[in-house]
Design a protein around this motif. Sequence first.
Motif, PDB file in Angstrom:
ATOM      1  N   LYS A  81       0.799  -1.334  -0.020  1.00  0.00           N
ATOM      2  CA  LYS A  81       0.102  -0.063  -0.036  1.00  0.00           C
ATOM      3  C   LYS A  81       0.954   1.319  -0.050  1.00  0.00           C
ATOM      4  CE  LYS A  81      -3.956  -2.286   2.144  1.00  0.00           C
ATOM      5  NZ  LYS A  81      -4.772  -2.021   3.419  1.00  0.00           N
ATOM      6  N   GLU A  82       0.480   2.280  -0.878  1.00  0.00           N
ATOM      7  CA  GLU A  82       1.305   3.324  -1.030  1.00  0.00           C
ATOM      8  C   GLU A  82       0.510   4.789  -0.614  1.00  0.00           C
ATOM      9  OE1 GLU A  82       3.662   6.648  -3.076  1.00  0.00           O
ATOM     10  OE2 GLU A  82       1.479   6.480  -3.108  1.00  0.00           O
ATOM     11  N   ARG A  83       0.835   5.644  -0.237  1.00  0.00           N
ATOM     12  CA  ARG A  83       0.066   6.764   0.169  1.00  0.00           C
ATOM     13  C   ARG A  83       0.802   8.088  -0.418  1.00  0.00           C
ATOM     14  NH1 ARG A  83      -3.491   7.748   5.292  1.00  0.00           N
ATOM     15  NH2 ARG A  83      -3.676  10.101   5.234  1.00  0.00           N
ATOM     16  N   THR A  84      -0.017   8.578  -1.311  1.00  0.00           N
ATOM     17  CA  THR A  84       0.639   9.885  -2.019  1.00  0.00           C
ATOM     18  C   THR A  84      -0.735  10.969  -1.750  1.00  0.00           C
ATOM     19  OG1 THR A  84       1.577   8.885  -3.833  1.00  0.00           O
ATOM     20  CG2 THR A  84       1.001  11.189  -4.348  1.00  0.00           C
ATOM     21  N   PHE A  85      -0.292  11.983  -1.390  1.00  0.00           N
ATOM     22  CA  PHE A  85      -1.207  13.286  -1.014  1.00  0.00           C
ATOM     23  C   PHE A  85      -1.171  13.905  -2.340  1.00  0.00           C
ATOM     24  CE2 PHE A  85       0.799  12.779   3.369  1.00  0.00           C
ATOM     25  CZ  PHE A  85      -0.535  12.214   3.854  1.00  0.00           C
ATOM     26  N   GLY A  86      -2.339  14.074  -2.858  1.00  0.00           N
ATOM     27  CA  GLY A  86      -2.817  14.921  -4.100  1.00  0.00           C
ATOM     28  C   GLY A  86      -2.981  13.744  -5.168  1.00  0.00           C
TER      29      GLY A  86
END
Length: 185
Positions: A81-86
């Motif tokens: 799982k990856e988390r990118t803001f925007g």
Amino acid sequence: MKTLIAAVAFAAAGFAGAASAAPIFALDAMIVADGPRGTADNRAEIANALGDDATTFFELGRSAIVDFTFGQLFTGGLVVKERTFGDVTAHPESVMILGGRDGAFEALTTVTNRDAQGAGFAFLFEGVYDTLRLVDTTTFARSRGFDVASIQVESVPAPVPLPASALLLAAGLAALGVARRCRPA
């Protein structure tokens, strides 16, 4: 008698196959080669990528290499799982994943941040490993690297011994079968 023997064989197979792969999460991580990363949102904290909490993350850093361990052997599949803001399309990031055992690694797959958002990127593999190595392959100039929220793999099930009672039942049934054949007609 044949029906009874078949039922015992079926039950024994059920006991032997009772172990199934259980999901486990990364317990430890070690930076092999460091890369530049930001500090906002506590993204430089490697512990953020451990366990099943996908609300925090660790930014690998462009070109960084990080080894994740799970405390046991694993096989079958992984979920990253990856988390990118925007907008992930405005900040493309990628990582190559290698499976390792006893210090030898082989490439498994490459994942983009677009693929690993939300429920994560799931991938099946055949080898048995003790380490996952993530190599950041991000090339986009404005991205500092892939953000790891969590990594989940499947543990290798330990062999489940056949219960002694099942073996005794099978031996008893075999003895009954022999006794029946030896009986005068």
